[in-house]
Motif scaffolding. Structure first.
Motif, mmCIF file in Angstrom:
data_model
loop_
_atom_site.group_PDB
_atom_site.id
_atom_site.type_symbol
_atom_site.label_atom_id
_atom_site.label_comp_id
_atom_site.label_asym_id
_atom_site.label_seq_id
_atom_site.Cartn_x
_atom_site.Cartn_y
_atom_site.Cartn_z
ATOM 1 N N ASN A 78 -4.817 34.178 31.633
ATOM 2 C CA ASN A 78 -4.255 33.974 29.731
ATOM 3 C C ASN A 78 -2.763 33.611 30.514
ATOM 4 N N ALA A 79 -3.076 32.836 28.617
ATOM 5 C CA ALA A 79 -1.613 31.956 28.475
ATOM 6 C C ALA A 79 -1.261 32.372 27.595
ATOM 7 N N THR A 80 -0.580 33.658 28.253
ATOM 8 C CA THR A 80 0.667 34.638 27.584
ATOM 9 C C THR A 80 1.501 34.776 28.171
ATOM 10 N N HIS A 90 0.644 32.083 34.270
ATOM 11 C CA HIS A 90 0.478 30.255 33.753
ATOM 12 C C HIS A 90 0.761 30.203 32.455
ATOM 13 N N ASN A 91 1.839 30.552 31.974
ATOM 14 C CA ASN A 91 2.871 30.316 30.830
ATOM 15 C C ASN A 91 2.921 28.587 30.638
ATOM 16 N N GLY A 114 -6.657 32.322 27.074
ATOM 17 C CA GLY A 114 -6.600 33.492 25.902
ATOM 18 C C GLY A 114 -5.592 33.415 25.717
ATOM 19 N N GLY A 115 -4.755 34.003 24.598
ATOM 20 C CA GLY A 115 -3.345 33.420 24.214
ATOM 21 C C GLY A 115 -2.974 34.292 23.050
ATOM 22 N N THR A 134 -2.741 28.049 24.162
ATOM 23 C CA THR A 134 -4.222 27.604 24.387
ATOM 24 C C THR A 134 -4.282 25.993 24.134
ATOM 25 N N ARG A 135 -4.644 24.914 23.172
ATOM 26 C CA ARG A 135 -5.124 23.842 23.199
ATOM 27 C C ARG A 135 -4.673 22.812 23.941
ATOM 28 N N PRO A 136 -3.251 22.963 24.485
ATOM 29 C CA PRO A 136 -3.257 22.378 25.463
ATOM 30 C C PRO A 136 -4.313 22.579 27.144
ATOM 31 N N VAL A 137 -3.695 23.810 27.462
ATOM 32 C CA VAL A 137 -4.373 24.458 28.543
ATOM 33 C C VAL A 137 -5.720 23.700 28.233
ATOM 34 N N ILE A 138 -6.232 23.861 27.301
ATOM 35 C CA ILE A 138 -7.658 23.412 27.197
ATOM 36 C C ILE A 138 -8.108 21.869 27.466
#
Length: 331
Positions: A78-80, A90-91, A114-115, A134-138
């Protein structure tokens, strides 16, 4: 009329036993016949309607190149800032990438990014903010692993950005009811999907959830959404289903679904089970600390696997993978 296979395992099989979803380790000889407003009955396999027998027994095709004849683990990322269990962990892109690397090393074959928090009472997150999270994480994860990346979103624009960044599976907690553009996008791009059941929306779903028959109501919803996706052009073998434990359901609703989750094999799709660290685990397991709920989460996951669930969604990947290895060995 519905039929729930009474799943068994072991090398000693009686004559007439048939495989569950093409599995070599799980089989059944009887099914529970369910009808609204009528008592359940147990019927032998030869008495099953041909359509039901086919859907319950035929092998499941691989989804996103993942073998559905054996359990798979979906790691939660979770990028939240506000997810119920791991919000804020995971910010940064670096923290998310490191967590993803550890999950893959420890046994995850899918990473679910998830964002937007979908915990009870969660606020709506605008599309541009969800993409920013989310996009940079992916992109970072895709650069260093071949694991399947799933985007946990209700929104077509977020799914498109994730797809372009390297995601290969779209996991919609609304079951494709929130954004009318998301299902056509998935069909157009032949994208594997997970259809989840949710009553209401995250902000209000736990206010007062009610069902006529939670098991059959959830089944009918998922069947309807599968038909809708197929009508749009998505192949049946691209679809995973999730009964949505904890999403617009009381504890008793959740337990009814968990006890009878083998019913959903009748949809002819792989089943995903997400119970990790949820309120159900804390309430029954008497553990208020969300990050200390791995034992209870794993116990419920193994109960689901015994009914043929193909995918386990987990926060505690290493512990879940260890449990799965032992579960498989003793069987």
């Amino acid at each position: 009329m519905y039929f729930r296979p009474l799943v068994q395992h072991g090398p000693a099989r009686p004559n007439g036993a048939v495989p569950l979803a093409g599995r070599q380790d799980l089989w059944f000889t009887h099914a529970e016949q369910l009808q609204r407003g009528k008592p359940a009955q147990v019927v032998p396999v030869p008495d099953l309607p041909s359509g039901w027998q086919d859907r319950l027994t035929r092998p499941r095709a691989s989804v996103a190149a993942l073998d559905m004849s054996q359990p798979q683990i979906m790691g939660i990322l979770n990028a939240t800032p506000d997810s119920f269990s791991d919000g804020g962990l995971h910010n940064s892109v670096e923290a998310a990438r490191d967590a993803a690397r550890n999950m893959v090393q420890n046994g995850a074959s899918i990473l679910d990014v998830g964002g937007e928090s979908t915990r009870p009472g969660a606020d709506f997150v605008p599309e541009d903010e969800e993409i920013r999270r989310t996009r940079p994480v992916i992109e970072a994860i895709r650069a260093e692993t071949e694991a399947v990346i799933s985007i946990d979103t209700r929104k077509a624009s977020v799914a498109q950005a994730a797809f372009e960044a390297g995601a290969g599976l779209i996991n919609d907690v609304s079951g494709f009811t929130f954004d009318p553009q998301l299902a056509p996008f998935c069909a157009e791009h032949d994208a594997p999907v997970c259809v989840m059941h949710l009553q209401g929306d995250p902000a209000t779903m736990q206010d007062d959830p009610r069902y006529e028959d939670v098991l059959l109501d959830v089944y009918d919803f998922l069947a309807q959404q599968i038909e809708r996706l197929i009508a749009l052009g998505l192949k049946h073998e691209r679809i995973i289903v999730d009964p949505g434990i904890g999403f617009g359901k009381t504890q008793e609703h959740n337990l009814e679904l968990l006890r009878n989750i083998s019913l959903f094999h009748g949809l002819g799709c792989p089943i995903l089970l997400g119970v990790s660290r949820k309120g159900l685990i804390g309430q029954i397991g008497k553990e208020p600390r969300k990050d200390a709920r791995a034992p209870g989460s794993i116990a419920v996951a193994l109960a689901g696997l015994s009914q043929g669930v193909q995918i386990i969604r987990a926060h505690d990947v290493a512990e879940t993978a260890q449990a799965l290895r032992l579960w498989a060995a003793v069987r």
